[in-house]
Design a protein around this motif. Structure first.
Motif, PDB file in Angstrom:
ATOM      1  N   PRO A 107      20.578   5.943  51.793  1.00  0.00           N
ATOM      2  CA  PRO A 107      20.660   6.560  52.962  1.00  0.00           C
ATOM      3  C   PRO A 107      19.272   6.973  53.508  1.00  0.00           C
ATOM      4  CG  PRO A 107      21.734   7.778  51.048  1.00  0.00           C
ATOM      5  CD  PRO A 107      21.200   6.588  50.732  1.00  0.00           C
ATOM      6  N   ARG A 108      19.023   6.796  54.717  1.00  0.00           N
ATOM      7  CA  ARG A 108      17.600   6.876  55.317  1.00  0.00           C
ATOM      8  C   ARG A 108      16.880   8.272  54.920  1.00  0.00           C
ATOM      9  NH1 ARG A 108      16.850   7.718  61.661  1.00  0.00           N
ATOM     10  NH2 ARG A 108      17.729   9.718  60.894  1.00  0.00           N
ATOM     11  N   ALA A 109      17.834   9.399  55.090  1.00  0.00           N
ATOM     12  CA  ALA A 109      17.415  10.717  54.898  1.00  0.00           C
ATOM     13  C   ALA A 109      16.702  11.096  53.555  1.00  0.00           C
ATOM     14  CB  ALA A 109      18.233  11.760  55.498  1.00  0.00           C
ATOM     15  N   ARG A 110      17.497  10.366  52.815  1.00  0.00           N
ATOM     16  CA  ARG A 110      17.176  10.526  51.366  1.00  0.00           C
ATOM     17  C   ARG A 110      16.372   9.526  50.510  1.00  0.00           C
ATOM     18  NH1 ARG A 110      22.674  11.520  48.482  1.00  0.00           N
ATOM     19  NH2 ARG A 110      21.430  12.061  46.893  1.00  0.00           N
ATOM     20  N   ALA A 111      15.986   8.726  50.986  1.00  0.00           N
ATOM     21  CA  ALA A 111      15.352   7.524  50.700  1.00  0.00           C
ATOM     22  C   ALA A 111      14.170   8.159  49.887  1.00  0.00           C
ATOM     23  CB  ALA A 111      14.850   6.586  51.667  1.00  0.00           C
ATOM     24  N   GLU A 112      13.006   8.865  50.513  1.00  0.00           N
ATOM     25  CA  GLU A 112      12.030   9.203  49.794  1.00  0.00           C
ATOM     26  C   GLU A 112      12.351  10.169  48.687  1.00  0.00           C
ATOM     27  OE1 GLU A 112       7.989  11.702  50.679  1.00  0.00           O
ATOM     28  OE2 GLU A 112       9.210  10.883  52.271  1.00  0.00           O
ATOM     29  N   ALA A 113      13.368  11.018  48.754  1.00  0.00           N
ATOM     30  CA  ALA A 113      13.537  11.876  47.772  1.00  0.00           C
ATOM     31  C   ALA A 113      14.142  11.153  46.534  1.00  0.00           C
ATOM     32  CB  ALA A 113      14.827  12.945  48.155  1.00  0.00           C
ATOM     33  N   LEU A 114      14.764  10.266  46.815  1.00  0.00           N
ATOM     34  CA  LEU A 114      15.377   9.216  45.860  1.00  0.00           C
ATOM     35  C   LEU A 114      14.607   8.423  44.902  1.00  0.00           C
ATOM     36  CD1 LEU A 114      18.713   7.746  47.622  1.00  0.00           C
ATOM     37  CD2 LEU A 114      18.586   9.251  45.500  1.00  0.00           C
ATOM     38  N   ALA A 115      13.319   8.013  45.792  1.00  0.00           N
ATOM     39  CA  ALA A 115      12.261   7.311  45.243  1.00  0.00           C
ATOM     40  C   ALA A 115      11.489   8.256  44.235  1.00  0.00           C
ATOM     41  CB  ALA A 115      11.516   6.796  45.977  1.00  0.00           C
ATOM     42  N   ARG A 116      11.246   9.555  44.610  1.00  0.00           N
ATOM     43  CA  ARG A 116      10.529  10.714  43.951  1.00  0.00           C
ATOM     44  C   ARG A 116      11.218  10.929  42.631  1.00  0.00           C
ATOM     45  NH1 ARG A 116       5.360  10.422  45.818  1.00  0.00           N
ATOM     46  NH2 ARG A 116       5.436  10.745  47.963  1.00  0.00           N
ATOM     47  N   GLN A 117      12.897  11.017  43.042  1.00  0.00           N
ATOM     48  CA  GLN A 117      13.647  11.206  41.723  1.00  0.00           C
ATOM     49  C   GLN A 117      13.713  10.176  40.582  1.00  0.00           C
ATOM     50  OE1 GLN A 117      17.478  11.948  42.972  1.00  0.00           O
ATOM     51  NE2 GLN A 117      18.192  12.198  40.882  1.00  0.00           N
ATOM     52  N   VAL A 118      13.402   9.132  41.178  1.00  0.00           N
ATOM     53  CA  VAL A 118      13.161   7.971  40.068  1.00  0.00           C
ATOM     54  C   VAL A 118      11.881   7.845  39.377  1.00  0.00           C
ATOM     55  CG1 VAL A 118      12.986   5.211  40.162  1.00  0.00           C
ATOM     56  CG2 VAL A 118      14.658   6.039  41.396  1.00  0.00           C
ATOM     57  N   GLU A 119      10.847   8.297  40.086  1.00  0.00           N
ATOM     58  CA  GLU A 119       9.574   8.231  39.465  1.00  0.00           C
ATOM     59  C   GLU A 119       9.715   9.419  38.333  1.00  0.00           C
ATOM     60  OE1 GLU A 119       4.958   8.502  41.061  1.00  0.00           O
ATOM     61  OE2 GLU A 119       6.627   9.624  42.266  1.00  0.00           O
ATOM     62  N   GLU A 120      10.222  10.709  38.805  1.00  0.00           N
ATOM     63  CA  GLU A 120      10.363  11.853  37.913  1.00  0.00           C
ATOM     64  C   GLU A 120      11.095  11.386  36.642  1.00  0.00           C
ATOM     65  OE1 GLU A 120      11.711  16.607  37.715  1.00  0.00           O
ATOM     66  OE2 GLU A 120      11.650  15.321  39.807  1.00  0.00           O
ATOM     67  N   ARG A 121      12.360  10.880  36.716  1.00  0.00           N
ATOM     68  CA  ARG A 121      13.106  10.440  35.793  1.00  0.00           C
ATOM     69  C   ARG A 121      12.823   9.510  34.879  1.00  0.00           C
ATOM     70  NH1 ARG A 121      18.857   9.541  34.837  1.00  0.00           N
ATOM     71  NH2 ARG A 121      19.281  11.130  36.390  1.00  0.00           N
ATOM     72  N   VAL A 122      11.987   8.430  35.270  1.00  0.00           N
ATOM     73  CA  VAL A 122      11.400   7.511  34.270  1.00  0.00           C
ATOM     74  C   VAL A 122      10.101   7.928  33.661  1.00  0.00           C
ATOM     75  CG1 VAL A 122       9.865   6.304  35.773  1.00  0.00           C
ATOM     76  CG2 VAL A 122      10.963   5.223  34.143  1.00  0.00           C
ATOM     77  N   ARG A 123       9.641   9.044  34.141  1.00  0.00           N
ATOM     78  CA  ARG A 123       8.641   9.430  33.291  1.00  0.00           C
ATOM     79  C   ARG A 123       8.992  10.510  32.448  1.00  0.00           C
ATOM     80  NH1 ARG A 123       3.923   9.989  38.159  1.00  0.00           N
ATOM     81  NH2 ARG A 123       3.272   7.597  38.188  1.00  0.00           N
ATOM     82  N   SER A 124      10.072  11.541  32.694  1.00  0.00           N
ATOM     83  CA  SER A 124      10.434  12.357  31.955  1.00  0.00           C
ATOM     84  C   SER A 124      11.167  11.802  30.591  1.00  0.00           C
ATOM     85  CB  SER A 124      11.417  13.383  32.807  1.00  0.00           C
ATOM     86  OG  SER A 124      12.584  12.511  33.229  1.00  0.00           O
ATOM     87  N   TRP A 125      11.817  10.776  30.818  1.00  0.00           N
ATOM     88  CA  TRP A 125      12.631   9.939  29.904  1.00  0.00           C
ATOM     89  C   TRP A 125      11.588   9.442  28.834  1.00  0.00           C
ATOM     90  CZ3 TRP A 125      12.503   5.251  27.478  1.00  0.00           C
ATOM     91  CH2 TRP A 125      13.566   5.121  26.653  1.00  0.00           C
ATOM     92  N   LEU A 126      10.443   8.838  29.190  1.00  0.00           N
ATOM     93  CA  LEU A 126       9.567   8.356  28.374  1.00  0.00           C
ATOM     94  C   LEU A 126       8.938   9.581  27.479  1.00  0.00           C
ATOM     95  CD1 LEU A 126       8.071   5.702  27.358  1.00  0.00           C
ATOM     96  CD2 LEU A 126       6.361   6.277  28.912  1.00  0.00           C
TER      97      LEU A 126
END
Length: 1012
Positions: free
Chosen positions: A341-360
């Motif tokens: 979704p266009r309106a959530r694209a940036e938030a999703l990308a930020r969520q990916v960044e946070e998730r992968v780093r918090s998992w590691l």
């Protein structure tokens, strides 16, 4: 939109066309939308019905009044728009002709597809390979003659109805959507129903353009519908994201176990990056890589999403221990492309960044806690090494992303989504293409867009409609890739202060400690550090003297942690720390011979095994398969472990005694243990060009062969190449007086989501199925990494060349040396593979791959071997001109030989193997090579037909064979083939020939011929 409605929307999008669409078109009076799919959609949208109600698509119990075309009215417009966009993105537009229809209110004008552009595919079943354009006429092979319409519809309906999952009396929309996505293409048939088989997986979405499957279309429609439905304005965007760094992270390795751990951990990080999108939008939102059938994704579907375990009973990952379980294969690339979704694209990308780093970080905390527990250094609060962990993992991995919204394209006619305004898109593209704003560039400057950007009326009043925004997918994707590249080039770094002694593996960060003062002096002078205690109590985690930083520690313990994770998930034993040993790989050929010959132990060997009780090591899967059930298999594991144990002993004499016991066991009093192994790195050529739509064209129409190597032909296949043969003639006739339409038909086919899905599906089948089949089943190797077109594997020297050649043919799906009824069960032909009844569509005969290989001593520093491996791959692509391989032979005595050749020119692999077998003959003196190398130094570069070189070479090889090999080897033919291949080299032909002779001589030494 609430979650329940969102997943309902996506499921209706996935069911808007029946899987059997191509088989019922022009045959079913109800039309393709009036049968199975409408029955399922109405069934899902009503109150629960008895199981008998789904037995017929025409059951009156399924008819309701709140639906439009079988879909809830409030969702219909969204689904129709998603279908339009998906169709326009994946296939050429088709002419519609105006007709008059008599209704109750009078005569009305409407549009229908022209008669000449309709195909009864069940009668004329043709498939077109989406990447090469190769045609497959199934009718010529007796296909589809007996397809019963009612039977097909009934089985399809029952299949999908079995995937409907419920909470009590209510449909569980999310789980049903996931089940249909994962298992819809896998039709479970009874033994007496053999009419569809593997064809179910490749049934076309459009009979007129049969180069992409119905599953590709349903995936894309569901992706667009989800993006539209989750956006407040109904807008979609393309998100491209990558994590890294890749090579430095993997290459920081002291052993091949480290190498496997780095590759596997990176693939796991890639999955953790994709997981937030899969959870929120569904796995079909990710177009590249295709996630269907990936073992790690299957495990998520079963354990986290709650799909019934019974659905996965036939999956290989549900059985098998460490040595052969697909979960232990690194199989995901470090980047993805998704519709969001266009309106959530940036938030999703930020969520990916946070998730992968918090998992590691969570994984790192587990590692530190395990280290402290093992060393007996637990503290009530936070230890210093916990703070080091946070500091060293800050900002890792790097996450780069780019978002391009489709809203840059505005339909001037919103009702029809046509007559597109590309002003905003053109302005956004201009800086990245180096043109002035408003100047056409990229896809907007292509011949296809010159036709498609406006409505065209043919001479017979047939209208060729201009496209909706979906057809501009290539422009949006191209812009997203360029923005991502720009984002990577301007990345910023947070400087971290590291003042103490550094990690012994990377030399970049401080080693983890509980006492900061210990970092002020060399760890070689200290015996009470965390790592000194670990080396004493858990030598598998750290060798004596090793002191590791945070990332190195995570990699070192990852084999243990992941094996425990899999054991918990599968509820079984037999999952242990994953060990990959270079010494074991070097010995695998000799271990195989020993097991075949009775597996007797030398005197004293049993006592040594009992005394040292070595840890069993992983063996190649082929050894496990060939010797399954033999008690000696357990001894073979421990024999290899005994050699590993000998390498750790401080007493040289005892270590030598153990090595001699193993040698006497495997070879008797004569012979030498093999101490060399090989690493293979294979990479698809010009993958960026394939993904961007600039891949090479298909087969040459005259020769029937792939195009000669050279610059990539921009654009690849034309639009007309994708038409069904019965459509081309009609199109040509109607377009004969329309120069623009002729230009459109002949224009290079633009990039499409189908292309991405086709490439991703091909690479998935290659990496997940064919690479393990070739490396670990047909040969005695071990896959270290197989993600998409990248393969890293370890092999015994005896298997390197035939395995390398077979893997190259598997990549394109065509083995010119294929033997009918091959004992391995794998058939590679015309861009497809057939393995144990499973059909796989691969990259096709126009796709090429290059490989680097290294043969090295098992004690050679792995870092140096990996650097040489990367250089070998680079030589194959640059000096070899791609579609080539390069072998680097690193001798322990010093010196390196490089041999580079094209795969097909002169059959270099077969020639080297023939030369090796000749030199391995006991009647042939090794001076045949040594003398040849001496006189070659003084020989000028050959020219012409190389007659003199051929005669001298034949004379020298015959002279040293004592005349005893005439019946076994054709020496003159060997000399002729060597000379012919040398003449194909663009320069340094004598050097090339010297390297060929030297490599063959090394391979011919005892224990290195596959036939022994």
């Amino acid at each position: 939109m609430d979650d329940n409605t969102f997943w309902q929307l996506k499921l209706h999008a996935r069911l808007h066309d029946p899987a059997e669409k191509s088989l019922v078109l022009l045959r079913d009076p109800a039309g393709h939308e009036g049968g199975t799919c409408r029955a399922l959609q109405r069934f899902l949208s009503r109150a629960p019905l008895a199981a008998e109600a789904i037995g017929s698509a025409d059951s009156p119990a399924l008819h309701g009044a709140v639906f439009t075309q079988g879909v809830p009215r409030e969702q219909y417009e969204t689904l129709r728009r998603a279908d339009w966009w998906a169709a326009a993105a994946d296939r050429p537009q088709w002419p519609l002709e105006e007709i008059s229809v008599t209704t109750r209110s009078g005569v009305q004008k409407t549009l229908k597809v022209a008669d000449w552009a309709q195909v009864n595919w069940a009668k004329y079943p043709v498939l077109i390979h989406p990447l090469t354009g190769a045609e497959f006429d199934l009718g010529r092979h007796g296909g589809l003659k007996d397809t019963d319409l009612k039977d097909i519809k009934s089985r399809s309906l029952q299949h999908f109805a079995s995937l409907v999952l419920r909470h009590g009396d209510q449909v569980d929309w999310q789980r049903t959507l996931l089940a249909c996505w994962r298992f819809g293409p896998e039709l479970r048939e009874e033994e007496d129903f053999g009419k569809l088989g593997e064809l179910w997986k490749v049934l076309p979405a459009d009979t007129r353009v049969p180069d992409h499957s119905i599953w590709d279309h349903l995936d894309l429609t569901s992706a667009f519908a989800g993006a539209f439905g989750a956006d407040p304005d109904g807008e979609a965007a393309l998100l491209t994201l990558s994590i890294g760094p890749v090579q430095p992270f993997i290459a920081a390795a002291r052993s091949t176990s480290d190498l496997w751990a780095g590759s596997h951990l990176l693939a796991r990080l890639a999955w953790e990056a994709m997981r937030p999108l899969c959870e929120e939008l569904g796995p079909d939102a990710i177009l590249f890589p295709r996630l269907r059938g990936v073992p790690q994704v299957d495990l998520w579907l079963r354990d986290d999403c709650g799909l019934p375990p019974a659905l996965f009973t036939d999956c290989d990952w549900t059985r098998g221990a460490t040595d052969g379980n697909p979960l232990f294969t690194a199989a995901l690339p470090n980047r993805f492309v998704a519709v969001v979704p266009r309106a959530r694209a940036e938030a999703l990308a930020r969520q990916v960044e946070e998730r992968v780093r918090s998992w590691l970080l969570g994984c790192g905390k587990t590692v530190v806690d395990r280290l402290l527990t093992e060393a007996g250094l637990e503290t009530p609060g936070e230890a210093h090494c916990h703070r080091q962990l946070r500091d060293q993992l800050a900002g890792f991995p790097e996450v780069h992303w780019a978002v391009v919204p489709f809203s840059l394209i505005r339909p001037r006619n919103p009702a029809r989504q046509t007559d597109l305004d590309t002003t905003a898109l053109s302005a956004a593209m201009a800086p990245f293409f180096g043109v002035e704003p408003g100047q056409p560039c990229g896809f907007l400057a292509s011949p296809a867009w010159q036709v498609l950007q406006r409505e065209t009326v043919w001479a017979d009043n047939t209208t060729f409609f201009s496209p909706n925004p979906g057809v501009l997918y290539p422009a949006v994707y191209d812009l997203a890739e360029r923005v991502l590249a720009a984002a990577k080039s301007v990345r910023s770094f947070d400087q971290t202060e590291q003042t103490g002694w550094r990690c012994s593996l990377t030399g970049e960060t401080e080693w983890l400690t509980t006492e900061p003062a210990q970092l002020c002096q060399s760890y070689r002078r200290q015996t009470d550090t965390l790592w000194a205690k670990i080396a004493e109590r858990q030598p598998a985690w750290a060798k004596k003297g090793e002191h590791l930083g945070a990332l190195s520690a995570i990699k070192r313990l990852w084999p243990t942690l992941f094996a425990e994770e899999v054991a918990r998930a599968l509820g079984g034993k037999g999952f242990r720390r994953f060990v990959v040993s270079t010494h074991t790989m070097a010995l695998s050929h000799q271990l195989d011979r020993w097991l075949h010959n009775g597996a007797c132990l030398a005197d004293g060997c049993a006592d040594a095994l009992a005394r040292y009780d070595p840890e069993p090591v992983a063996l190649p899967r082929r050894l496990l398969r060939d010797h399954q059930g033999k008690p000696a298999l357990a001894i073979a594991r421990r024999l290899a472990g005994l050699l590993e144990r000998a390498a750790d002993l401080d007493e040289p004499q005892e270590a030598e005694r153990l090595r001699r016991l193993v040698k006497d066991t495997l070879l008797g009093r004569s012979g030498r243990l093999e101490t060399y192994y090989s690493l293979l790195l294979l990479d698809g050529d010009r993958m960026g060009a394939w993904l961007s739509g600039d891949g090479p064209k298909g087969l040459d129409p005259d020769s029937g062969q792939p195009p000669l190597p050279g610059p990539v032909a921009a654009g690849g296949r034309s639009y007309r190449d994708g038409f069904h043969p019965r459509v081309r003639a009609g199109f040509d006739a109607h377009a004969s007086r329309q120069p623009l339409l002729q230009a459109y038909a002949g224009a290079p086919r633009a990039l499409s989501p189908n292309r991405h899905l086709a490439i991703s599906g091909a690479l998935n089948d290659f990496s997940l199925t064919l690479v393990p089949q070739v490396i670990e089943t047909e040969f005695r190797g071990r896959v270290i990494y197989a993600g998409g077109d990248d393969v890293l594997a370890m092999l015994p020297v005896a298997d390197l060349f035939p395995a390398m050649q077979r893997l190259r043919w598997a990549y394109s799906g065509n083995d010119p040396d294929q033997v009918s009824g091959d004992r391995t069960g794998l058939v590679l032909r015309d861009g497809f593979a057939l393995l144990r009844g499973r059909l796989m569509r691969l990259m096709g005969t126009a796709a090429t791959a290059s490989a680097g290989a290294v043969i090295a001593h098992h004690q050679a520093p792995l870092g140096a071997v990996l650097r040489e491996l990367r250089l070998a791959e680079s030589r194959a692509k640059n000096e070899g001109g791609r579609d080539a391989f390069c072998l680097s032979l690193i001798k322990r005595s010093g010196g390196t030989r490089q041999f580079t050749a094209k795969w097909g020119e002169g059959e270099p692999v077969a020639l080297l193997c023939a030369l090796r077998d000749f030199l391995a003959d006991p009647a042939v003196s090794r001076r045949a090579v040594y003398n040849s190398l001496e006189w070659l130094k003084d020989l000028p570069e050959p020219d012409g037909n190389g007659a003199m070189l051929e005669q001298l070479l034949a004379y020298q090889l015959t002279r040293q064979s004592e005349g005893k090999t005439a019946t076994n080897h054709d020496v003159p033919d060997l000399a002729r083939r060597l000379t012919a291949l040398a003449l194909l080299q663009p320069k340094d032909r004598i050097d090339w020939l010297e390297n060929a002779l030297a490599v063959a001589e090394f391979l011919a030494r005892q224990g290195r011929t596959a036939g022994e």
